[in-house]
Design a protein around this motif. Structure first.
Motif, PDB file in Angstrom:
ATOM      1  N   PHE A  89       0.842  -1.196   0.000  1.00 39.26           N
ATOM      2  CA  PHE A  89       0.000   0.000   0.000  1.00 39.26           C
ATOM      3  C   PHE A  89       0.883   1.255   0.000  1.00 39.26           C
ATOM      4  CE2 PHE A  89      -2.559   3.346   2.015  1.00 39.26           C
ATOM      5  CZ  PHE A  89      -3.658   3.338   1.175  1.00 39.26           C
ATOM      6  N   TYR A  90       1.920   1.239   0.827  1.00 35.82           N
ATOM      7  CA  TYR A  90       2.850   2.378   0.875  1.00 35.82           C
ATOM      8  C   TYR A  90       3.450   2.595  -0.516  1.00 35.82           C
ATOM      9  CZ  TYR A  90       6.615   5.420   2.476  1.00 35.82           C
ATOM     10  OH  TYR A  90       7.459   6.484   2.653  1.00 35.82           O
ATOM     11  N   GLY A  95       4.831   5.526  -4.473  1.00 38.01           N
ATOM     12  CA  GLY A  95       5.763   5.175  -5.552  1.00 38.01           C
ATOM     13  C   GLY A  95       7.106   4.717  -5.022  1.00 38.01           C
ATOM     14  N   ASP A  96       7.303   4.737  -3.710  1.00 33.15           N
ATOM     15  CA  ASP A  96       8.597   4.348  -3.119  1.00 33.15           C
ATOM     16  C   ASP A  96       8.466   3.037  -2.340  1.00 33.15           C
ATOM     17  OD1 ASP A  96       9.660   6.733  -3.992  1.00 33.15           O
ATOM     18  OD2 ASP A  96       9.212   7.780  -2.105  1.00 33.15           O
ATOM     19  N   LEU A  97       9.538   2.254  -2.363  1.00 32.19           N
ATOM     20  CA  LEU A  97       9.566   1.043  -1.525  1.00 32.19           C
ATOM     21  C   LEU A  97       9.737   1.450  -0.067  1.00 32.19           C
ATOM     22  CD1 LEU A  97      11.944  -1.334  -3.503  1.00 32.19           C
ATOM     23  CD2 LEU A  97       9.554  -1.812  -2.941  1.00 32.19           C
ATOM     24  N   PRO A  98       8.925   0.918   0.824  1.00 33.65           N
ATOM     25  CA  PRO A  98       9.076   1.278   2.242  1.00 33.65           C
ATOM     26  C   PRO A  98      10.141   0.416   2.927  1.00 33.65           C
ATOM     27  CG  PRO A  98       7.242  -0.216   1.974  1.00 33.65           C
ATOM     28  CD  PRO A  98       7.819  -0.020   0.599  1.00 33.65           C
ATOM     29  N   ASP A  99      10.717   0.934   4.005  1.00 31.47           N
ATOM     30  CA  ASP A  99      11.546   0.052   4.829  1.00 31.47           C
ATOM     31  C   ASP A  99      10.621  -0.572   5.896  1.00 31.47           C
ATOM     32  OD1 ASP A  99      11.145   1.993   6.762  1.00 31.47           O
ATOM     33  OD2 ASP A  99      13.129   2.878   6.553  1.00 31.47           O
ATOM     34  N   ALA A 100      11.204  -1.437   6.725  1.00 30.36           N
ATOM     35  CA  ALA A 100      10.385  -2.185   7.693  1.00 30.36           C
ATOM     36  C   ALA A 100       9.657  -1.241   8.648  1.00 30.36           C
ATOM     37  CB  ALA A 100      11.272  -3.143   8.471  1.00 30.36           C
ATOM     38  N   SER A 105       4.654   1.254  10.564  1.00 33.75           N
ATOM     39  CA  SER A 105       3.840   2.423  10.940  1.00 33.75           C
ATOM     40  C   SER A 105       2.464   2.361  10.256  1.00 33.75           C
ATOM     41  CB  SER A 105       4.576   3.738  10.647  1.00 33.75           C
ATOM     42  OG  SER A 105       4.521   4.027   9.280  1.00 33.75           O
ATOM     43  N   VAL A 106       2.413   1.760   9.061  1.00 32.86           N
ATOM     44  CA  VAL A 106       1.100   1.573   8.411  1.00 32.86           C
ATOM     45  C   VAL A 106       0.284   0.546   9.216  1.00 32.86           C
ATOM     46  CG1 VAL A 106      -0.104   0.880   6.295  1.00 32.86           C
ATOM     47  CG2 VAL A 106       2.041   2.158   6.131  1.00 32.86           C
ATOM     48  N   THR A 107       0.939  -0.544   9.631  1.00 29.63           N
ATOM     49  CA  THR A 107       0.245  -1.545  10.464  1.00 29.63           C
ATOM     50  C   THR A 107      -0.335  -0.869  11.713  1.00 29.63           C
ATOM     51  OG1 THR A 107       1.804  -3.261   9.776  1.00 29.63           O
ATOM     52  CG2 THR A 107       0.526  -3.717  11.743  1.00 29.63           C
ATOM     53  N   ASP A 108       0.482  -0.059  12.374  1.00 22.22           N
ATOM     54  CA  ASP A 108       0.028   0.594  13.615  1.00 22.22           C
ATOM     55  C   ASP A 108      -1.121   1.557  13.347  1.00 22.22           C
ATOM     56  OD1 ASP A 108       1.999  -0.771  14.852  1.00 22.22           O
ATOM     57  OD2 ASP A 108       3.389   0.926  15.029  1.00 22.22           O
ATOM     58  N   ASN A 109      -0.998   2.314  12.270  1.00 19.94           N
ATOM     59  CA  ASN A 109      -2.042   3.270  11.909  1.00 19.94           C
ATOM     60  C   ASN A 109      -3.378   2.545  11.670  1.00 19.94           C
ATOM     61  OD1 ASN A 109      -3.699   5.081  10.342  1.00 19.94           O
ATOM     62  ND2 ASN A 109      -1.892   6.366  10.088  1.00 19.94           N
ATOM     63  N   ALA A 176      -8.561  -0.272   7.283  1.00 25.03           N
ATOM     64  CA  ALA A 176      -8.294  -0.741   8.647  1.00 25.03           C
ATOM     65  C   ALA A 176      -9.437  -1.598   9.182  1.00 25.03           C
ATOM     66  CB  ALA A 176      -8.073   0.459   9.559  1.00 25.03           C
ATOM     67  N   ARG A 177     -10.663  -1.265   8.786  1.00 24.95           N
ATOM     68  CA  ARG A 177     -11.832  -1.948   9.363  1.00 24.95           C
ATOM     69  C   ARG A 177     -12.281  -3.189   8.601  1.00 24.95           C
ATOM     70  NH1 ARG A 177     -15.036   3.541  11.556  1.00 24.95           N
ATOM     71  NH2 ARG A 177     -13.370   3.988  13.020  1.00 24.95           N
TER      72      ARG A 177
END
Ligand code: CMX
Length: 439
Positions: A89-90, A95-100, A105-109, A176-177
């Motif tokens: 999703f990030y 358009g950028d590869l995320p780091d862990a 932070s997406v999981t937490d959000n 999220a839901r």
């Protein structure tokens, strides 16, 4: 992620304005009468930034193939091998590869946004138990719409240049839901209405598996792979295009996504995943074996075609080779369940069906698509309730269509409204009486 997206979207918006200023009148392809009558195949008519489909190579998400995503996207810390869809999703959004850390932070959000209001469960509970899970799912999404920030802010007169912001907020909350809504439907319909609370230590897909009632680590890994490979398939497929179209009327993300998922629920699109397993189970019953050989399968395929039905899980409107989403699942099967009878049947079908479809002379793509493999992997872990499968596809598809919807509003894309004609007008044009194309 939000700031990174905004930077990227501002730059892209300025670039597109320039492209259109300088080249807006350039002719991009031509359209035949057959295309107009036959499902608009091959007409380029919309922009989707998140992924691109090549007929030979298959899908690439922001330029990355599925094997590349499996290598480059962050994994679940506890020995995970499959990509986290949070990372996808990030990637689709920025358009950028995320780091862990970014993926986490997406999981937490999403975890913080995941509380589902009670009236959503009440709306689902109001439906009779025999209701198809996809109907329950869309009703659940429509009930979630009461929470739309975009609808609220639009009602309060938000400036159009800020539309993307509440759309982002809605998209994040909706994604999220969804696992909770999806799991609720499964447990209500198939598991005696016994529900399982989320586990705050798990990721988005792991939590979905947990709330469905599957604690096997293999199933959790399967969910991560499943949620990644079903997320997006460029913009013209029925679910993505519908979400984009309905969103273009400034219907909020809940309304747009629900519309798209009604399209996913069609048997020529996402519902094909249930049809595949239903068809295989029927074949097993008709042949009296759970391990039919290739000759038996070939006869059954021919019977299916003689009855005027399609072979589910085969063919594609754009792809002309084996779907890399099929291959990714086949590799998962070879690693985790090489001796599973049903999975082996799927592989035997893969050897038998293409030459038969080719021999018909009309099928443009005789190769398997994503849906021909997914069900067998789910059955291996005990999820035999095939009517439910399209709900899993729908949860995953939210990632792609919501990332695209945020882009649509950030780029200020207008109401979508192609021109249609009548056959009467076409005939007048063919007789040379009218120019129906309007120049
Ligand atoms: N079995 C039998 N016939 C098939 C076929 C299949 N799997 N795939 C295509 N054909 C037939 C079509 O029905 C059509 O026949 P008519 O001319 O008699 O109407 C002919 O071959 C030409 O079709 P096409 O141009 O090759 O395919 P389309 O682009 O029109 O349709 C699709 C694509 C996916 C709808 C079609 O291949 C199909 O019905 N497949 C089975 C259902 C399926 O697996 N859908 C899932 C797709 C992936 C997804 O969206 O999830």
């Amino acid at each position: 992620m939000k700031e990174r997206f905004k930077e990227k979207a501002d730059a892209a918006s300025a670039e597109i304005k320039n492209i259109l200023k300088e080249h807006g009148n350039k002719v991009a392809g031509e359209v035949t009468l057959s295309q107009i009558y036959q499902g608009m195949r091959g007409i380029t008519g919309l922009v989707t930034e998140t992924s691109l489909l090549d007929s030979q190579e298959g899908i690439r998400f922001r330029g990355y193939s599925i094997p590349e995503l499996q290598q480059k996207l962050p994994k679940f810390p506890d020995g995970g091998e499959q990509p986290l869809p949070e990372g996808l999703f990030y990637l689709m959004l920025t358009g950028d590869l995320p780091d862990a850390e970014m993926a986490e932070s997406v999981t937490d959000n999403w975890m913080r946004r995941s509380h589902v209001p009670n009236h959503v469960f009440d709306a689902i509970d109001a439906l009779p138990l025999h209701t198809h899970p996809m109907t329950m799912f869309v009703v659940g999404v429509m009930a979630l719409q009461t929470e739309s920030t975009f609808a609220k802010q639009y009602g309060e007169g938000i400036n159009k240049k800020d539309y993307w912001d509440p759309v982002y907020d809605d998209a994040m909350t909706l994604i999220a839901r969804l696992p909770r809504v999806a799991a609720y439907i499964y447990r209500r319909k198939y598991k005696n209405n016994e529900h399982i609370h989320p586990n705050g230590l798990l990721d988005w897909s792991g939590n979905l598996a947990h709330m469905l009632g599957y604690e096997d680590k293999g199933f959790m890994e399967l969910m991560r792979l499943y949620m990644t490979i079903h997320a997006d398939h460029e913009g013209g497929n029925v679910s993505a295009h519908t979400t984009h179209l309905v969103g273009s009327a400034l219907s909020d993300p809940y309304l747009a996504y629900a519309a798209g998922m009604n399209g996913l629920a069609g048997p020529l699109h996402g519902l094909a995943n249930q049809e595949v397993i239903k068809w295989i189970f029927e074949m097993q019953e008709a042949l009296g074996t759970d391990a039919p050989d290739k000759v038996q399968i070939a006869d059954y395929v021919k019977k299916t075609l003689e009855e005027g039905k399609v072979v589910p899980g085969y063919g594609h409107a754009v792809l002309r080779k084996t779907d890399p989403r099929f291959t990714a699942q086949m590799e998962f099967g070879k690693k985790h369940m090489p001796d599973d009878k049903l999975v082996n049947t799927v592989w035997n079908i893969y050897e038998v069906v293409p030459p038969i479809l080719q021999s018909l002379g009309k099928v443009k793509n005789p190769w398997p698509n994503v849906d021909s493999h997914s069900g067998a992997l789910l059955v291996h872990y005990g999820m035999v309730e095939y009517e439910y499968y399209t709900v899993l596809f729908a949860v995953s598809r939210a990632l792609g269509v919501m990332a695209s919807l945020i882009w649509d509003r950030a780029l200020g894309f207008p109401l979508e409204r192609p021109k249609s004609v009548t056959t009467k007008l076409v005939k007048q044009w063919l007789d040379g009486k009218d120019n129906i194309w309007g120049d």
